[in-house]
Each structure stands twice: as structure tokens, then as C-alpha cells.
Design a protein around this motif. Structure first.
Motif, PDB file in Angstrom:
ATOM      1  N   LYS A  45     -32.100 -10.747  -7.776  1.00  0.00           N
ATOM      2  CA  LYS A  45     -31.255  -9.636  -8.232  1.00  0.00           C
ATOM      3  C   LYS A  45     -30.010 -10.168  -8.937  1.00  0.00           C
ATOM      4  O   LYS A  45     -29.642  -9.681 -10.006  1.00  0.00           O
ATOM      5  CB  LYS A  45     -30.857  -8.761  -7.049  1.00  0.00           C
ATOM      6  CG  LYS A  45     -30.014  -7.580  -7.438  1.00  0.00           C
ATOM      7  CD  LYS A  45     -29.616  -6.755  -6.232  1.00  0.00           C
ATOM      8  CE  LYS A  45     -28.688  -5.634  -6.664  1.00  0.00           C
ATOM      9  NZ  LYS A  45     -28.116  -4.915  -5.553  1.00  0.00           N
ATOM     10  N   SER A  46     -29.376 -11.185  -8.357  1.00  0.00           N
ATOM     11  CA  SER A  46     -28.173 -11.733  -8.992  1.00  0.00           C
ATOM     12  C   SER A  46     -28.515 -12.414 -10.318  1.00  0.00           C
ATOM     13  O   SER A  46     -27.751 -12.321 -11.283  1.00  0.00           O
ATOM     14  CB  SER A  46     -27.452 -12.695  -8.054  1.00  0.00           C
ATOM     15  OG  SER A  46     -28.201 -13.864  -7.853  1.00  0.00           O
ATOM     16  N   VAL A  47     -29.668 -13.065 -10.391  1.00  0.00           N
ATOM     17  CA  VAL A  47     -30.086 -13.700 -11.646  1.00  0.00           C
ATOM     18  C   VAL A  47     -30.354 -12.643 -12.713  1.00  0.00           C
ATOM     19  O   VAL A  47     -29.968 -12.804 -13.876  1.00  0.00           O
ATOM     20  CB  VAL A  47     -31.329 -14.593 -11.408  1.00  0.00           C
ATOM     21  CG1 VAL A  47     -31.967 -15.012 -12.712  1.00  0.00           C
ATOM     22  CG2 VAL A  47     -30.957 -15.812 -10.588  1.00  0.00           C
ATOM     23  N   ILE A  48     -30.988 -11.545 -12.331  1.00  0.00           N
ATOM     24  CA  ILE A  48     -31.266 -10.468 -13.287  1.00  0.00           C
ATOM     25  C   ILE A  48     -29.966  -9.843 -13.776  1.00  0.00           C
ATOM     26  O   ILE A  48     -29.809  -9.559 -14.969  1.00  0.00           O
ATOM     27  CB  ILE A  48     -32.203  -9.417 -12.654  1.00  0.00           C
ATOM     28  CG1 ILE A  48     -33.612 -10.000 -12.503  1.00  0.00           C
ATOM     29  CG2 ILE A  48     -32.237  -8.147 -13.485  1.00  0.00           C
ATOM     30  CD1 ILE A  48     -34.564  -9.120 -11.722  1.00  0.00           C
ATOM     31  N   GLU A  49     -29.007  -9.638 -12.866  1.00  0.00           N
ATOM     32  CA  GLU A  49     -27.717  -9.076 -13.270  1.00  0.00           C
ATOM     33  C   GLU A  49     -26.996 -10.013 -14.242  1.00  0.00           C
ATOM     34  O   GLU A  49     -26.452  -9.569 -15.253  1.00  0.00           O
ATOM     35  CB  GLU A  49     -26.848  -8.818 -12.042  1.00  0.00           C
ATOM     36  CG  GLU A  49     -27.311  -7.649 -11.207  1.00  0.00           C
ATOM     37  CD  GLU A  49     -26.546  -7.512  -9.900  1.00  0.00           C
ATOM     38  OE1 GLU A  49     -25.702  -8.383  -9.590  1.00  0.00           O
ATOM     39  OE2 GLU A  49     -26.808  -6.531  -9.183  1.00  0.00           O
ATOM     40  N   GLU A  50     -27.002 -11.296 -13.934  1.00  0.00           N
ATOM     41  CA  GLU A  50     -26.359 -12.265 -14.822  1.00  0.00           C
ATOM     42  C   GLU A  50     -27.061 -12.290 -16.179  1.00  0.00           C
ATOM     43  O   GLU A  50     -26.413 -12.346 -17.226  1.00  0.00           O
ATOM     44  CB  GLU A  50     -26.387 -13.658 -14.193  1.00  0.00           C
ATOM     45  CG  GLU A  50     -25.718 -14.713 -15.046  1.00  0.00           C
ATOM     46  CD  GLU A  50     -25.789 -16.102 -14.439  1.00  0.00           C
ATOM     47  OE1 GLU A  50     -25.107 -16.990 -14.972  1.00  0.00           O
ATOM     48  OE2 GLU A  50     -26.525 -16.302 -13.451  1.00  0.00           O
TER      49      GLU A  50
END
Length: 107
Positions: free
Chosen positions: A32-37
Motif C-alpha cells: 500500500k505504501s509503495v502504491i501511494e508513493e
């Protein structure tokens, strides 16, 4: 296999499932954090490409003041122009960067 061994085997299996579930949740959180970034970087990239297209349309500048105007436009678009953070997106467009302002208003 007696009842006790079956119960112990099921208990071990249950513990392994719980650990695996925790690992899956950690992977989901990381994803999720990678997708947001990635989304933020895509937006930033699109904005930079738009800006580059605008700069390329205007052609090379002959006036000395146009470089400063270009830097000011980049800064107003929400990007740092200072040497410390050049090209990085400013966290909050309303907040001023002292280093960028020093470059813009230097005599």
C-alpha cells in the motif's frame, strides 16, 4: 496418532497460519505504501512533463531575466529550486522555502 498428537498438530498448524497471516498483512501494508508513493511520483512526473513541454514550446531564451522567471514558475508549481532540494516536490505549497526564496530574490 492419538487425540493429543492430533490436537498438538492442529495447534501447530494454527500457529503457523497466524504467523503467515501476519506476514501477509505486513506485505499488504508495504505494498500500500509503495502504491501511494508510486501515485505521488506519477503525478509529479506528469506535472514535470507538462512543465517541460511548456518550456520547450517557448524555446531557448536570450534574455537574462527569463531564467529567473522560469525558476519562479517552477517554484510556484510546487517544486524546490534550491540546491539542497532541487526538483523535489515541496511538502506544502503554502509554506515557503527560505533557500528557494533566497535564490529567487537574490540581487
Amino acid at each position: 496418532m492419538d487425540k493429543r498428537e492430533i490436537f498438538d498438530a492442529l495447534d501447530d498448524f494454527s500457529q503457523n497460519l497466524m504467523l503467515t497471516l501476519a506476514e501477509v498483512e505486513a506485505i499488504k501494508k508495504n505494498l500500500k505504501s509503495v502504491i501511494e508513493e508510486n501515485t505521488v511520483l506519477r503525478l509529479e512526473n506528469d506535472k514535470l512533463r507538462e512543465r517541460l513541454g511548456e518550456v520547450e514550446k517557448t524555446g531557448p531564451s536570450k534574455g537574462g531575466g527569463q531564467g529567473r522567471e522560469n525558476l519562479e514558475r517552477i517554484y510556484l508549481d510546487g517544486f524546490h529550486i534550491c540546491t539542497d532540494f532541487y526538483g523535489q516536490r515541496r511538502d506544502n505549497d503554502e509554506e515557503e522555502c527560505a533557500f528557494c526564496n533566497e535564490l529567487l530574490f537574490r540581487e
